[in-house]
Design a protein around this motif. Sequence first.
Motif, PDB file in Angstrom:
ATOM      1  N   GLU A  53       0.830  -1.206   0.000  1.00 49.97           N
ATOM      2  CA  GLU A  53       0.000   0.000   0.000  1.00 49.97           C
ATOM      3  C   GLU A  53       0.866   1.257   0.000  1.00 49.97           C
ATOM      4  N   LYS A  57       1.307   4.028  -2.986  1.00 47.61           N
ATOM      5  CA  LYS A  57       1.106   5.451  -2.695  1.00 47.61           C
ATOM      6  C   LYS A  57       2.283   6.276  -3.205  1.00 47.61           C
ATOM      7  N   LYS A  60       2.221   6.529  -6.997  1.00 45.27           N
ATOM      8  CA  LYS A  60       1.200   7.474  -7.442  1.00 45.27           C
ATOM      9  C   LYS A  60       1.638   8.913  -7.178  1.00 45.27           C
ATOM     10  N   PHE A  67      -1.968  13.720 -11.858  1.00 44.59           N
ATOM     11  CA  PHE A  67      -3.250  13.451 -11.207  1.00 44.59           C
ATOM     12  C   PHE A  67      -3.975  14.755 -10.880  1.00 44.59           C
ATOM     13  N   GLU A  71      -7.683  15.691 -11.965  1.00 45.58           N
ATOM     14  CA  GLU A  71      -8.651  16.161 -10.973  1.00 45.58           C
ATOM     15  C   GLU A  71      -9.362  17.410 -11.486  1.00 45.58           C
ATOM     16  N   GLN A 239      -7.315   1.390 -13.031  1.00 46.11           N
ATOM     17  CA  GLN A 239      -8.015   1.870 -11.842  1.00 46.11           C
ATOM     18  C   GLN A 239      -8.802   3.142 -12.154  1.00 46.11           C
ATOM     19  N   PHE A 241     -10.104   6.937 -11.312  1.00 43.87           N
ATOM     20  CA  PHE A 241      -9.580   8.122 -10.637  1.00 43.87           C
ATOM     21  C   PHE A 241     -10.403   8.374  -9.372  1.00 43.87           C
ATOM     22  N   ASP A 242      -9.754   8.966  -8.377  1.00 47.58           N
ATOM     23  CA  ASP A 242     -10.416   9.202  -7.094  1.00 47.58           C
ATOM     24  C   ASP A 242     -11.670  10.054  -7.238  1.00 47.58           C
ATOM     25  N   GLN A 243     -11.680  10.934  -8.241  1.00 50.42           N
ATOM     26  CA  GLN A 243     -12.798  11.873  -8.393  1.00 50.42           C
ATOM     27  C   GLN A 243     -14.053  11.222  -8.976  1.00 50.42           C
ATOM     28  N   GLU A 245     -17.123   9.073  -8.852  1.00 53.64           N
ATOM     29  CA  GLU A 245     -17.991   8.519  -7.823  1.00 53.64           C
ATOM     30  C   GLU A 245     -18.896   7.458  -8.422  1.00 53.64           C
TER      31      GLU A 245
END
Length: 382
Positions: A53, A57, A60, A67, A71, A239, A241-243, A245
């Motif tokens: 992990e 991190k 990334k 990124f 975003e 994967q 992207f974090d944004q 939903e």
Amino acid sequence: MKGFGKGLAVVLLGASLLAACGTKTRVSKQQTGSDKQEQASSSSSVDEAKKKEEQAKLEKEAYASVFSDYELMLQVAKTDGAVYEKVGKILPNLKHPINSWVVESLLATPSNQRYALYDVDGNGTKELLTASISDNQSIFVTGIYYQKQGQPTLLAQGFVAGNGGARSSFNLYKDGTVLSIGWSSGTGDGIGLLYQLSKDGGEAQKIEEQDFRVVGSDASAVFGKSSDLKIDVDSLEWQMFDQLETPSEAEKSSSAQGILPEELSNLAGTWTGQVSRASETASIKMTISPDGQVTSDVNGYSSSSRFEGVEEVGPNTYRYVTSPGSYSSALTPSLGVGGVGVKYDYGFKLEGNQLTILIWEARSDVAFDYTKPMSSSVVLTK
């Protein structure tokens, strides 16, 4: 004798009990040792997971500025306004400038955007790949970033122009080379640039450049690369992207209901066909969803678009209702248009299981004549 027998029985019984107790004690010790081994193994697994992990991190974070760009783009994609207005907000603020068609494609299908960290050249430092995933889970890679002296650097891009016929893509190879290809869908001619990633983290070197006929050619073979050397990007660990939903159940329900009128329900689905251009044959697959999402694949090159509705302009003939400046390439697969002082509108003619892709052209100051589509149409079937 009787007394002796009783005494012997007591002795034997006592010995048996002692033996039993001793056995139980040994078993208990063995179980305790096993428990310790399990605990140690569990602790080791947790430590290993934490290390992975932390490593992920760090990998990334090495591309934090990229990124940050994504975003920004994904946030702007959620706002109201025409696509060209959103592009105008994005391009001047990117830390890593990219082609405007890559931006438009992202704005058209933000939920399809993916990334993967993969060590292309095997030097221990992973490259960052960005891509768009289609409904059938195929991957169209839109960018590759590598570390040049510790700084994220864009090397190659993939896009399909919404108009004008410009195309770009790239191949990755297991020997650490990257083949960037740019061409025109109208002529089929283009140029290939072969780069070698640096093992020591330096600048990627251009080692070969060729003009060649891209359409109908095996680009890998043109540059002396065997097919088994090519990296299968579909198999990489992509994967979100974090944004991005996960849509709510209400949104899923609304999307499932769709925007197509009942008489055009047959439009939804997958359409296929072939078209000849400049003595070359292009295989086309076009998938239309009830919610207005369109994904087209032309000889392995994917593009995505979205329409907000349809308007009837003639018998069985409709135009797509889209946002001003929206990305239209997937609505007109294999049909490249462009010019100065002209405008275009896009639509189709639906007759049973036959779908004819239509484009209308007019001067900028003249209304469209929907009885006269351009002659270069494409016919697809279910």
